[in-house]
Design an enzyme around this catalytic site. Structure first.
Site, PDB file in Angstrom:
ATOM      1  N   LYS A 199       0.855  -1.184   0.000  1.00 46.42           N
ATOM      2  CA  LYS A 199       0.000   0.000   0.000  1.00 46.42           C
ATOM      3  C   LYS A 199       0.884   1.224   0.000  1.00 46.42           C
ATOM      4  CE  LYS A 199      -4.517   0.586   0.085  1.00 46.42           C
ATOM      5  NZ  LYS A 199      -5.553  -0.360  -0.337  1.00 46.42           N
TER       6      LYS A 199
HETATM    7  P1  NAD Z   1     -12.579   7.550  -2.833  1.00 46.07           P
HETATM    8  O1  NAD Z   1     -11.586   8.573  -2.481  1.00 46.07           O
HETATM    9  O2  NAD Z   1     -12.969   7.375  -4.253  1.00 46.07           O
HETATM   10  O3  NAD Z   1     -13.914   7.768  -1.985  1.00 46.07           O
HETATM   11  C1  NAD Z   1     -13.918   7.889  -0.599  1.00 46.07           C
HETATM   12  C2  NAD Z   1     -15.280   8.416  -0.174  1.00 46.07           C
HETATM   13  O4  NAD Z   1     -15.361   8.397   1.239  1.00 46.07           O
HETATM   14  C3  NAD Z   1     -15.524   9.860  -0.607  1.00 46.07           C
HETATM   15  O5  NAD Z   1     -16.870   9.988  -0.986  1.00 46.07           O
HETATM   16  C4  NAD Z   1     -15.267  10.637   0.679  1.00 46.07           C
HETATM   17  O6  NAD Z   1     -15.963  11.866   0.740  1.00 46.07           O
HETATM   18  C5  NAD Z   1     -15.809   9.652   1.694  1.00 46.07           C
HETATM   19  N1  NAD Z   1     -15.314   9.909   3.041  1.00 46.07           N
HETATM   20  C6  NAD Z   1     -14.073  10.245   3.448  1.00 46.07           C
HETATM   21  N2  NAD Z   1     -14.059  10.416   4.767  1.00 46.07           N
HETATM   22  C7  NAD Z   1     -15.303  10.174   5.208  1.00 46.07           C
HETATM   23  C8  NAD Z   1     -15.910  10.196   6.488  1.00 46.07           C
HETATM   24  N3  NAD Z   1     -15.199  10.491   7.573  1.00 46.07           N
HETATM   25  N4  NAD Z   1     -17.226   9.895   6.557  1.00 46.07           N
HETATM   26  C9  NAD Z   1     -17.923   9.585   5.457  1.00 46.07           C
HETATM   27  N5  NAD Z   1     -17.410   9.543   4.228  1.00 46.07           N
HETATM   28  C10 NAD Z   1     -16.114   9.842   4.106  1.00 46.07           C
HETATM   29  O7  NAD Z   1     -12.015   6.169  -2.235  1.00 46.07           O
HETATM   30  P2  NAD Z   1     -12.402   4.675  -2.670  1.00 46.07           P
HETATM   31  O8  NAD Z   1     -11.413   4.227  -3.666  1.00 46.07           O
HETATM   32  O9  NAD Z   1     -13.858   4.620  -2.992  1.00 46.07           O
HETATM   33  O10 NAD Z   1     -12.092   3.883  -1.326  1.00 46.07           O
HETATM   34  C11 NAD Z   1     -13.053   3.760  -0.276  1.00 46.07           C
HETATM   35  C12 NAD Z   1     -12.680   2.569   0.596  1.00 46.07           C
HETATM   36  O11 NAD Z   1     -12.653   1.377  -0.194  1.00 46.07           O
HETATM   37  C13 NAD Z   1     -11.312   2.641   1.264  1.00 46.07           C
HETATM   38  O12 NAD Z   1     -11.371   1.962   2.491  1.00 46.07           O
HETATM   39  C14 NAD Z   1     -10.429   1.851   0.306  1.00 46.07           C
HETATM   40  O13 NAD Z   1      -9.270   1.364   0.924  1.00 46.07           O
HETATM   41  C15 NAD Z   1     -11.393   0.748  -0.073  1.00 46.07           C
HETATM   42  N6  NAD Z   1     -11.094   0.035  -1.324  1.00 46.07           N
HETATM   43  C16 NAD Z   1     -10.943   0.714  -2.489  1.00 46.07           C
HETATM   44  C17 NAD Z   1     -10.723  -0.001  -3.663  1.00 46.07           C
HETATM   45  C18 NAD Z   1     -10.633   0.666  -5.014  1.00 46.07           C
HETATM   46  O14 NAD Z   1     -10.594  -0.046  -6.006  1.00 46.07           O
HETATM   47  N7  NAD Z   1     -10.642   1.986  -5.106  1.00 46.07           N
HETATM   48  C19 NAD Z   1     -10.610  -1.387  -3.627  1.00 46.07           C
HETATM   49  C20 NAD Z   1     -10.773  -2.050  -2.411  1.00 46.07           C
HETATM   50  C21 NAD Z   1     -11.031  -1.318  -1.266  1.00 46.07           C
END
Ligand code: NAD
Length: 424
Positions: A113
């Site tokens: 990561k």
């Molecule tokens: P992103 O940046 O696209 O979206 C994150 C979202 O969470 C945004 O809408 C943001 O406003 C919101 N957010 C941030 N802080 C917050 C809070 N305190 N309360 C409520 N909402 C909040 O990120 P993402 O890629 O969608 O990732 C989200 C989660 O999924 C993370 O835990 C990441 O590790 C996990 N994840 C992502 C992927 C991927 O392919 N992008 C794959 C597996 C897991």
């Protein structure tokens, strides 16, 4: 008796949480002492200073990290997070979960990561590009298609992956699309990668509802986080006929018992960047949103949002962990004792992202590209197999579903380390 001699480098709530999960799983499968610590702790990390020129002519130095947890089972794989609260401990915990996730679903990868301490919303587009390119420039000797392959995570997206791929390619002197995944299609990105994580979350949630004999069309869903994973999960859940009654981002949430107009919300966020003042329902706080009465709850923002404070008040039937590490150890225990919530643990639930990242990497290495149907068919096939293996492990050893998933993931990494010896 082996005992790791480790510094406090990664020490943090989230790293301790990942370690406690590991310890519990290692105990459950009687992982021998001789293999435990080297399976548990990250292999190596790099911390970098990232100076960039600001729009006003000044220079700001940001701090960035990359943690490679496990390199025994293939190149390491994992996203890069741009967020103001990034710590090296958080990055290490996320890298550890990537190891178990890749192993659980059978991908030939270790876990990694990356992260930069920055609020990307405070940067101009040019500053964001400079920071992204600078991060990859510093990582050139640490990552690579056969060493470590980054991808998007919180605060990063396909545009950023494109800049990073271009920076790496310019450095090595030829186009090297396989160095990152989650790229724009025009640069060798895979069909289906953008929606893969959310599509996987929704697919598994639907499968578990079917197991519970709950009609999908009568189910309601609540989704925290409306970024890549949250918005794509919400759209895919709605695509299966579920009513998505609440969504949120860091500015707060929207609740509408009649169902949120998701395409309208997506268009709103595309232009406004945040959900604040979206008029598709009543405003609701993130804390209240998690406690809404619903069939499927999808935390899809940050880790440690379901705690011992709210776990007893959740009113969902299925907790589908789109985010990594959304449930603390204490909350996990409460949910287990309640026994009325089916948890689809993060390492299984959100694995669709890395599965399609793997497909993207394969397509890049072979220069042979697949259509979306093929990508989705193969994705759901792998998810079905992983779900079956988790359910088998759960039944066989009377484990919780999280323990079943983690023990499968950890065992395979430990087996590979055992076969290879002490070096990797
Ligand atoms: P992103 O940046 O696209 O979206 C994150 C979202 O969470 C945004 O809408 C943001 O406003 C919101 N957010 C941030 N802080 C917050 C809070 N305190 N309360 C409520 N909402 C909040 O990120 P993402 O890629 O969608 O990732 C989200 C989660 O999924 C993370 O835990 C990441 O590790 C996990 N994840 C992502 C992927 C991927 O392919 N992008 C794959 C597996 C897991």
């Amino acid at each position: 008796m082996s005992k790791a001699i480790v510094s406090s480098l990664y020490d943090s709530d989230v790293f301790r949480m990942a370690c406690r999960q590991f310890d519990k799983a290692a105990d459950a499968i009687n992982l021998p002492d001789a293999i435990r610590d080297r399976t548990k702790y990250p292999k190596r990390c790099l911390a970098v200073a990232l100076p960039i020129k600001r729009a006003d002519g000044s220079v700001t130095v940001f701090e960035g990290y990359r943690v490679q947890h496990n390199l025994s089972t293939g190149p390491s794989k994992g996203g890069i997070r741009f967020h103001q609260n990034v710590t090296i401990g958080e990055v290490a915990a996320l890298a550890m979960w990537m190891s178990w996730k890749c192993s659980l679903v059978g991908l030939p990868y270790g876990g990694a990561k990356g992260g930069v301490i920055v609020d990307p919303n405070q940067l101009t587009p040019t500053e964001l590009e400079s920071l992204s390119r600078r991060y990859m420039q510093e990582m050139v000797n640490f990552v690579g298609p056969h060493t470590d392959v980054p991808a998007p995570d919180v605060g990063t997206n396909e545009k950023i992956m494109g800049w990073m791929m271009d920076t790496y390619s310019n450095h090595v002197g030829h186009v090297e699309p396989a160095v990152v995944t989650g790229k724009p299609i025009a640069l060798g990105g895979s069909q289906g990668r953008k929606e893969a994580t959310g599509a996987g979350v929704a697919y598994l949630a639907k499968k578990y509802l079917e197991d519970l004999r709950i009609p999908v069309a009568e189910a309601t869903a609540v989704v925290q986080g409306f970024g890549n994973v949250g918005s794509e999960s919400a759209l895919a859940l709605a695509g299966y006929g579920m009513k998505v009654i609440a969504i949120s981002d860091y500015t707060g949430g929207i609740y509408n018992p009649k169902g949120i107009d998701l395409p309208k919300a997506q268009t709103y966020v595309q232009y406004q960047r945040v959900l604040r003042d979206f008029d598709g329902g009543e405003p609701i706080s993130n804390a209240d949103l998690l406690e809404l009465n619903c069939t499927v709850l999808v935390p899809a923002a940050l880790e440690r949002v379901i705690t011992d404070q709210n776990a007893g008040r959740l009113k969902c039937r299925v907790l589908a962990e789109g985010a990594n590490g959304p449930t603390t150890n204490a909350a996990d225990k409460i949910i287990e004792e309640r026994g009325d919530i089916e948890v689809i643990p993060d390492v299984l639930c959100n694995s669709g992202g890395v599965i399609v990242s793997y497909f993207e990497w394969l397509q890049n290495l072979s220069s042979f590209y697949w259509d979306r149907d093929e990508v989705m068919r193969k994705l759901f096939g792998i998810l079905d197999k992983a779900k079956d293996s988790v359910e088998y492990q759960k039944r066989k050893f009377k484990f919780s579903r999280r323990l079943a998933a983690l023990t499968l993931g950890i065992q395979r990494v430990a087996d590979a380390k055992e076969c290879r010896g002490l070096f990797p």
